[in-house]
Each structure stands twice: as C-alpha cells, then as structure tokens.
Design a protein around this motif. Structure first.
Motif, PDB file in Angstrom:
ATOM      1  N   LEU A 183       0.826  -1.207   0.000  1.00  0.00           N
ATOM      2  CA  LEU A 183       0.000   0.000   0.000  1.00  0.00           C
ATOM      3  C   LEU A 183       0.864   1.262   0.000  1.00  0.00           C
ATOM      4  O   LEU A 183       0.596   2.212  -0.745  1.00  0.00           O
ATOM      5  CB  LEU A 183      -0.931  -0.004   1.210  1.00  0.00           C
ATOM      6  N   MET A 184       1.891   1.288   0.836  1.00  0.00           N
ATOM      7  CA  MET A 184       2.772   2.457   0.856  1.00  0.00           C
ATOM      8  C   MET A 184       3.488   2.623  -0.475  1.00  0.00           C
ATOM      9  O   MET A 184       3.676   3.741  -0.966  1.00  0.00           O
ATOM     10  CB  MET A 184       3.786   2.342   1.993  1.00  0.00           C
ATOM     11  N   CYS A 234      -4.942   6.109  -2.562  1.00  0.00           N
ATOM     12  CA  CYS A 234      -4.938   5.321  -3.800  1.00  0.00           C
ATOM     13  C   CYS A 234      -6.139   5.692  -4.678  1.00  0.00           C
ATOM     14  O   CYS A 234      -6.011   5.825  -5.899  1.00  0.00           O
ATOM     15  CB  CYS A 234      -4.951   3.827  -3.481  1.00  0.00           C
ATOM     16  N   TRP A 260       7.395   0.507   5.609  1.00  0.00           N
ATOM     17  CA  TRP A 260       7.264   1.833   4.987  1.00  0.00           C
ATOM     18  C   TRP A 260       8.534   2.219   4.235  1.00  0.00           C
ATOM     19  O   TRP A 260       8.458   2.750   3.115  1.00  0.00           O
ATOM     20  CB  TRP A 260       6.979   2.907   6.038  1.00  0.00           C
ATOM     21  N   VAL A 301       1.126   4.269  -2.949  1.00  0.00           N
ATOM     22  CA  VAL A 301       0.934   5.685  -2.643  1.00  0.00           C
ATOM     23  C   VAL A 301       2.169   6.495  -3.042  1.00  0.00           C
ATOM     24  O   VAL A 301       2.059   7.535  -3.700  1.00  0.00           O
ATOM     25  CB  VAL A 301       0.619   5.874  -1.137  1.00  0.00           C
ATOM     26  N   GLN A 302       3.348   6.027  -2.657  1.00  0.00           N
ATOM     27  CA  GLN A 302       4.566   6.766  -2.983  1.00  0.00           C
ATOM     28  C   GLN A 302       4.812   6.816  -4.488  1.00  0.00           C
ATOM     29  O   GLN A 302       5.287   7.832  -5.021  1.00  0.00           O
ATOM     30  CB  GLN A 302       5.769   6.146  -2.265  1.00  0.00           C
ATOM     31  N   PHE A 314      -4.254   4.966   3.274  1.00  0.00           N
ATOM     32  CA  PHE A 314      -3.740   4.396   2.025  1.00  0.00           C
ATOM     33  C   PHE A 314      -4.836   4.201   0.973  1.00  0.00           C
ATOM     34  O   PHE A 314      -4.642   4.534  -0.192  1.00  0.00           O
ATOM     35  CB  PHE A 314      -3.032   3.077   2.314  1.00  0.00           C
ATOM     36  N   THR A 315      -5.954   3.644   1.397  1.00  0.00           N
ATOM     37  CA  THR A 315      -7.014   3.376   0.411  1.00  0.00           C
ATOM     38  C   THR A 315      -7.573   4.670  -0.165  1.00  0.00           C
ATOM     39  O   THR A 315      -7.889   4.747  -1.362  1.00  0.00           O
ATOM     40  CB  THR A 315      -8.137   2.531   1.027  1.00  0.00           C
TER      41      THR A 315
END
Length: 396
Positions: free
Chosen positions: A15-16, A118, A386, A19-20, A114-115
């Motif tokens: 997830l990270m 995204c 992370w 996002v990144q 995160f969701t």
C-alpha cells in the motif's frame, strides 16, 4: 490492463509503495489475495496499530547483514513516517519503549489513509485475486490472475513482490514470495516463526500451566541479547513482550535465563530484612515483589515456610538462583498461527540495498516481511515496511 508497475500484496509495504509511486505520477495496480487490503495492519497492536518506533535503527533488526538496512533507513526515516501520517490526520502517541500509536485513532484509520490516497490518485487495488502465473516478457512482466471467476492479465515493466511472510495463515499469509524467489534462483535464508510465544512440555508443563494469567516484569536473556519487559505465564508456556522479543533470537534446544527481579539484588534485600524482621516467613518476604499465586508456586524451589533468619547459606544461594537465574528450556514455539513476524526470508545479498531490485531478476523488487529483515516488537517491522516501500517506489 497496463501499468508502470504491478504490486503483488496489499499489505503495509504494498500500500505504501502504491501511494509513494502515485506521488511520482506512476500508475500502479495492487493485486491482493484477501477481500480487503491491509488485513494484518488491521489486527496489529490489538487493532490500535503500533505503526513505528521512535528509536528505530538498523540495530533492532535480525538479518544476515544489518549494513543492508542503512540505505533504506536513510532514504525513509522515522521522521518521514511521522510526517507522512500527520499530513493525513494521524498523530502519534508514544507509549513505552518508543512505541508509537495513532492518537485517538486506530488501525482502520491507518488503512484508510492508504485506500483513500490510492483512490484519489487512481491507483487501482484489486482484491480477491489468485495469481496463476508470472511471466517475463520483452516489455517486463505479465501477471495472469483469476478475479471473480474470470481469468485476467496485466502487463508492466516493473514488478513488486510485497506479499509478506508466513505468520497468521488464516489472514491469507502464504509462501508466495519465497516460492517465486526460489523459482528464479534467489537464495532464501532459513525461515522460522519470530515474535512468538514459547511452549513448555514435559515435567515442568503443569507448573507453568498453574500460573496461567500471571504476569511478571523480568529481564529475559540468552547468549546473544536481553530484554526487560513483562512475561506472561500461559497454560502452554510463556508469552508476553519479553518472551516474544527473545523468541526471535531463540533456537530449539537452547535455554533462556529469566531474572525475576531486575535492578534489585534479592540477597541484599533479604539481608536487610533479616536484621530488623527476621521472624517473617520467606513467603511473606516474597509477597512484596510477586502475586500470592506466584509466590505459592515458588514452593517447588524454595522453603517458603521457613523464617528468613533461619535460611541456610545453601538455601539463600538457591533463592538467588531461582530469582535471578531462573532457567527455562522451551520445547518449541506456537508456530506461524501465533507468530507476529517471520525470521529469515529472501537473502539481502540478492537485492540492491539502494533500490531493493533483484540482482538476478532485473525489474523485480522485493520489500517488507518476505525479505530477511526481522524487527523487534514495537513498531519496528512497520518502519521497515514503509521504508522498503518508499525505496522501491522511487525506482519502479
């Protein structure tokens, strides 16, 4: 379906990473086996999510090469973690030993960060999938998978494996990353459960079981390391923070030492009381340190009904041994069902420390728990998730 990268695994690292990558304008598709992302985040810390540790450095990790971690932890620091979550409404509240929890929020809020990001950046998360095959192509990688009874495929130049380790199979944990790595010739450091309760069997089993529910602040040690926190007696052995910590350094057949009264010397305390209160029984003397139930259990080792003035030299030595050098030889551990993390994994020598790209499989990156990087209890493993995600996102 095409993307800049395919991320397999919608946990902390996956997830990270999505996002990144999104912050950099990269299109990522996350493929997740479970029916929703962040399953293990949601249960971490009893649902409260200890999302980092203020004192995290490479020194709190078990790996074949701690130097490997320096690059990732320089690229993404604890301050970066704090800043990231604060930006999206989660402030940290420090508990004991540097552990950081969301202040007034919980694990669901962490996953929602995160969701929602995204969704805002149109990074696609596809849940309830089963990977059928991963194929190298001239353009990179093609992943064939099943979703809602239909066979689908996705193509991307880069592939990220962030499927975690073996603990808690009921949460969807599998050996996917390890099998995939082995298939492509990557070395695997032997895996085992870590941060896991230890079991006691045989002649001592009943003694431990009778103490089930009792917690004692101790120093637990072996030849490598020591930890000072509570231990918890259970009907099958030992648990609690100090035991979970030492379990990552314990191997079957080894003995661990438990100091039941760290920072104090039981004989000095006893001798002090003998001069003023020598007629009290040893049991009464010990009640100032331990619960009644625990003191009663010590009768197996100590003459509790003797007055402290009447204790012989040998009995005083036995008291010192019992309190400060209590030896335990666990039979085993509670396995991956109860382990918080996995020890071992993909050998760090197989990866670039600067990018986490596989040396043998260019374009493929490994991050999070599937790599041979195992943190202490207390938010360290999230910090690795992370950091490794950030590093990968910069390079895919």
């Amino acid at each position: 379906m095409n993307a800049d990268a395919i991320v397999i695994g919608g946990g902390a690292c996956g997830l990270m990473c999505a996002v990144q990558a999104g912050f950099l304008g990269k299109k990522v598709v996350v493929l997740e086996k479970n029916d929703k992302p962040g399953a293990k985040i949601l249960i971490s810390g009893g649902g409260r999510c200890n999302y980092t540790n203020m004192g995290a450095t490479e020194e709190q990790f078990i790996t074949q090469n701690t130097h490997f971690l320096k690059s990732a932890f320089n690229q993404w620091t604890v301050d970066d973690t704090l800043s990231f979550f604060e930006t999206y409404g989660i402030s940290g509240k420090e508990k004991t030993l540097g552990q950081l929890f969301p202040d007034g929020k919980n694990a669901k809020d962490v996953v929602n960060v995160f969701t929602e990001l995204c969704a805002d950046m149109e990074q696609q998360i596809i849940c309830n999938i089963e990977i059928k095959e991963i194929t190298q192509t001239d353009e990179g990688f093609r992943v064939d998978f099943e979703h809602k009874g239909k066979n689908k495929s996705i193509q991307a130049p880069k592939l990220v494996i962030a499927t975690g380790g073996l603990p808690i199979p009921k949460m969807g944990a599998t050996d996917f990353a390890l099998k995939f790595a082995r298939k492509h010739g990557l070395n695997i450091i032997e895996t085992s459960p870590a941060l896991v309760p230890l079991t006691i069997t045989g002649k001592d089993e009943e003694w431990f079981a009778k103490l089930s529910g009792n917690s004692v602040y101790c120093r637990v040690s072996n030849d490598q390391i020591s930890f000072e926190e509570n231990i918890l007696f259970t009907h099958w052995g030992l648990s609690g923070p100090a035991i979970l910590q030492i379990s990552s350094y314990w191997h079957r057949g080894e003995t661990i030492n438990i100091d039941l009264l760290p920072y104090q010397n039981i004989l000095e305390l006893l001798n002090s009381d003998r001069t003023t209160n020598g007629k009290i029984q040893l049991s009464t003397f010990l009640h100032q340190f331990y619960t009644r139930k625990f003191v009663e259990a010590l009768e197996k080792f100590l003459p509790l009904h003797k007055t402290i003035a009447d204790l012989s030299k040998a009995e005083m030595q036995q008291l010192e041994q019992t309190i400060h050098y209590f030896k335990v030889k666990p039979a085993g551990d509670k396995g991956y069902d109860k382990a918080e993390v996995m020890r071992g994994g993909i050998d760090t020598k197989e990866l670039s420390s600067k990018t986490l790209e596989s040396k043998k499989l260019p374009g493929c990156y490994f991050g999070g728990e599937c790599v041979d990087v195992t943190g202490w209890l207390g938010g360290y493993n999230f910090q690795w998730a992370w950091a490794s995600a950030y590093v990968i996102a910069q390079n895919i």
